[in-house]
Design a protein around this motif. Structure first.
Motif, PDB file in Angstrom:
ATOM      1  N   THR A   1     -11.335 -25.758  -3.751  1.00 40.10           N
ATOM      2  CA  THR A   1     -10.735 -25.307  -2.500  1.00 40.10           C
ATOM      3  C   THR A   1      -9.781 -26.361  -1.934  1.00 40.10           C
ATOM      4  OG1 THR A   1     -12.752 -24.060  -2.026  1.00 40.10           O
ATOM      5  CG2 THR A   1     -11.240 -24.423  -0.196  1.00 40.10           C
ATOM      6  N   PHE A   2     -10.230 -27.615  -1.960  1.00 39.18           N
ATOM      7  CA  PHE A   2      -9.430 -28.710  -1.407  1.00 39.18           C
ATOM      8  C   PHE A   2      -8.107 -28.861  -2.149  1.00 39.18           C
ATOM      9  CE2 PHE A   2      -8.471 -33.350  -1.364  1.00 39.18           C
ATOM     10  CZ  PHE A   2      -8.179 -33.458  -0.017  1.00 39.18           C
ATOM     11  N   VAL A   3      -8.169 -28.897  -3.478  1.00 43.47           N
ATOM     12  CA  VAL A   3      -6.961 -29.113  -4.277  1.00 43.47           C
ATOM     13  C   VAL A   3      -6.078 -27.869  -4.287  1.00 43.47           C
ATOM     14  CG1 VAL A   3      -6.071 -29.714  -6.558  1.00 43.47           C
ATOM     15  CG2 VAL A   3      -8.158 -30.801  -5.718  1.00 43.47           C
TER      16      VAL A   3
ATOM     17  N   ILE B   1      -0.366 -25.406   0.446  1.00 40.57           N
ATOM     18  CA  ILE B   1       0.195 -25.708   1.758  1.00 40.57           C
ATOM     19  C   ILE B   1       1.251 -26.811   1.677  1.00 40.57           C
ATOM     20  CG2 ILE B   1      -0.367 -26.588   4.069  1.00 40.57           C
ATOM     21  CD1 ILE B   1      -3.140 -25.251   3.693  1.00 40.57           C
ATOM     22  N   ASN B   2       0.976 -27.827   0.857  1.00 39.77           N
ATOM     23  CA  ASN B   2       1.874 -28.982   0.768  1.00 39.77           C
ATOM     24  C   ASN B   2       3.174 -28.666   0.026  1.00 39.77           C
ATOM     25  OD1 ASN B   2       2.152 -31.831   1.453  1.00 39.77           O
ATOM     26  ND2 ASN B   2       2.138 -32.186  -0.754  1.00 39.77           N
ATOM     27  N   SER B   3       3.237 -27.501  -0.616  1.00 43.77           N
ATOM     28  CA  SER B   3       4.434 -27.163  -1.396  1.00 43.77           C
ATOM     29  C   SER B   3       5.678 -27.071  -0.522  1.00 43.77           C
ATOM     30  CB  SER B   3       4.220 -25.834  -2.129  1.00 43.77           C
ATOM     31  OG  SER B   3       4.053 -24.772  -1.201  1.00 43.77           O
TER      32      SER B   3
ATOM     33  N   LEU C   1      -7.402 -32.185 -16.327  1.00 43.81           N
ATOM     34  CA  LEU C   1      -5.959 -31.968 -16.356  1.00 43.81           C
ATOM     35  C   LEU C   1      -5.385 -31.978 -14.935  1.00 43.81           C
ATOM     36  CD1 LEU C   1      -3.510 -31.370 -18.115  1.00 43.81           C
ATOM     37  CD2 LEU C   1      -4.048 -28.933 -17.937  1.00 43.81           C
ATOM     38  N   SER C   2      -6.069 -31.342 -14.010  1.00 41.92           N
ATOM     39  CA  SER C   2      -5.610 -31.331 -12.618  1.00 41.92           C
ATOM     40  C   SER C   2      -5.560 -32.749 -12.055  1.00 41.92           C
ATOM     41  CB  SER C   2      -6.543 -30.476 -11.757  1.00 41.92           C
ATOM     42  OG  SER C   2      -6.541 -29.139 -12.184  1.00 41.92           O
ATOM     43  N   ALA C   3      -6.586 -33.533 -12.346  1.00 44.57           N
ATOM     44  CA  ALA C   3      -6.632 -34.913 -11.854  1.00 44.57           C
ATOM     45  C   ALA C   3      -5.456 -35.720 -12.381  1.00 44.57           C
ATOM     46  CB  ALA C   3      -7.954 -35.567 -12.261  1.00 44.57           C
TER      47      ALA C   3
ATOM     48  N   SER D   1       2.454 -27.491 -12.581  1.00 42.96           N
ATOM     49  CA  SER D   1       1.436 -27.634 -13.627  1.00 42.96           C
ATOM     50  C   SER D   1       0.069 -27.948 -13.024  1.00 42.96           C
ATOM     51  CB  SER D   1       1.846 -28.745 -14.602  1.00 42.96           C
ATOM     52  OG  SER D   1       3.090 -28.453 -15.206  1.00 42.96           O
ATOM     53  N   GLY D   2       0.066 -28.782 -11.967  1.00 40.16           N
ATOM     54  CA  GLY D   2      -1.184 -29.084 -11.286  1.00 40.16           C
ATOM     55  C   GLY D   2      -1.776 -27.848 -10.631  1.00 40.16           C
TER      56      GLY D   2
END
Length: 334
Positions: free
Chosen positions: A182-184, A190-192, A236-238, A261-262
């Motif tokens: 949820t956090f990521v 939102i940060n996009s 991969l996300s990290a 990609s993230g």
């Protein structure tokens, strides 16, 4: 609740009014997606869970992209809110057109209603099943009135879960998995708008990348399993998120590619968590009425205990350095 509080929010006359309505909508309407997901998973067999999840998420993505497109076109937040919340009122028609979950009806002992829905489904799908197949369900209805032993009647699945060290560990791990997703996921969404370029287009791209991500879920979850998929996508996300901080600021397209990609990888993880968590915990007809209050009280109790680890700061000057902040704990009165 989403439709009512969302639509009224478009008429807000102050920031406080808007915040209150936003809170009420989230508090009373945020369960809509989870409820729809549970209902969908209970309507399909084990082989259909991943495909059903993919369809739900694909429509979810269309909603995100529509939101971005309407915001770009309208440039009026009041009109935007009215348009995007109006369809929520169509949910009232579900009272007449949507069938209840057969699993839920059976868990509540409403066997005849469950059988009627199954017969309706057989007729709709042109499937002929003899009454012998449904006879065990009818027997459940006949046995419903029989006396149930007190020890079984009073048995609580919540208490059973507390006694199981395996379930306790699983709750902790799955909770952390869910919080991380949820956090990521929402953080990247939102940060996009802070990325270079058109913020509406950026948000639309970040939403669009979820479509191939969900279809990748469809391909890999049943082939490689849930655990491998989750471990791979989390790692991969990290790597992708951390690498964003290492890219020179003069780069134009590379940050956006890595950003997308993230979002792609965390979307796969998020979709996988939904399915995985629904499969590792038992579905029980028994419930505990006071469970929400216990959770609320437990969280606040833990929070109060954690405060003991922090220093008292009344009448203390604000620290300017790490050393000064560390001294707060040493000088704090017991």
């Amino acid at each position: 609740m989403n439709g009512i509080f969302g639509f009224i929010r478009s008429f807000s006359t102050s920031y406080i009014m808007m915040l209150i309505l936003e809170f009420l909508e989230a508090g009373l309407g945020a369960g809509a997606y989870s409820t729809a997901f549970v209902l969908a998973m209970e309507l399909v067999g084990p082989k259909g869970r991943v495909f059903g999840n993919t369809l739900i998420n694909a429509v979810y993505v269309l909603g995100l992209m529509t939101l971005s497109g309407l915001s770009w076109w309208l440039q009026d937040w009041r009109m935007l809110i009215r348009i995007i919340y109006a369809p929520a009122f169509l949910g009232f028609t579900y009272l007449w057109i949507l069938n209840e979950s057969v699993r839920w009806l059976l868990s509540k002992g409403r066997t005849n209603e469950a059988v009627d829905i199954l017969k309706k489904a057989m007729k709709m799908n042109k499937i002929d099943i003899t009454d012998d197949v449904l006879s065990p369900l009818s027997e459940l209805e006949d046995n419903k009135s029989k006396e149930v032993p007190k020890e079984v009647e009073n048995k609580s699945s919540f208490v059973q879960a507390l006694k199981s060290s395996v379930i306790r560990k699983r709750v902790f791990v799955c909770s952390f998995l869910w919080i991380t997703c949820t956090f990521v996921y929402y953080g990247l969404s939102i940060n996009s708008v802070s990325l270079a370029g058109n913020k509406y287009l950026n948000f639309m791209l970040v939403a669009f990348v979820e479509i191939p991500a969900n279809f990748v879920c469809l391909l890999v979850l049943d082939r490689f399993g849930r655990k491998r998929t989750l471990i791979t996508t989390y790692v991969l996300s990290a790597c992708l998120c951390i690498s964003l901080s290492l890219i020179p600021k003069d780069q134009k397209w590379l940050p956006l590619v890595i950003y997308l990609s993230g979002k792609f990888s965390i979307t796969v993880a998020y979709s996988s968590v939904y399915i995985y968590v629904s499969e590792v915990f038992p579905t029980s007809a028994l419930y505990y009425d006071n469970l929400p209050a216990i959770f609320f009280g437990s969280m606040t109790l833990v929070a109060s205990a954690l405060v003991f680890t922090l220093p008292e700061t009344i009448n203390v000057p604000l620290p300017n350095t790490v050393e000064e902040a560390e001294k707060l704990s040493k000088n704090s009165p017991k």
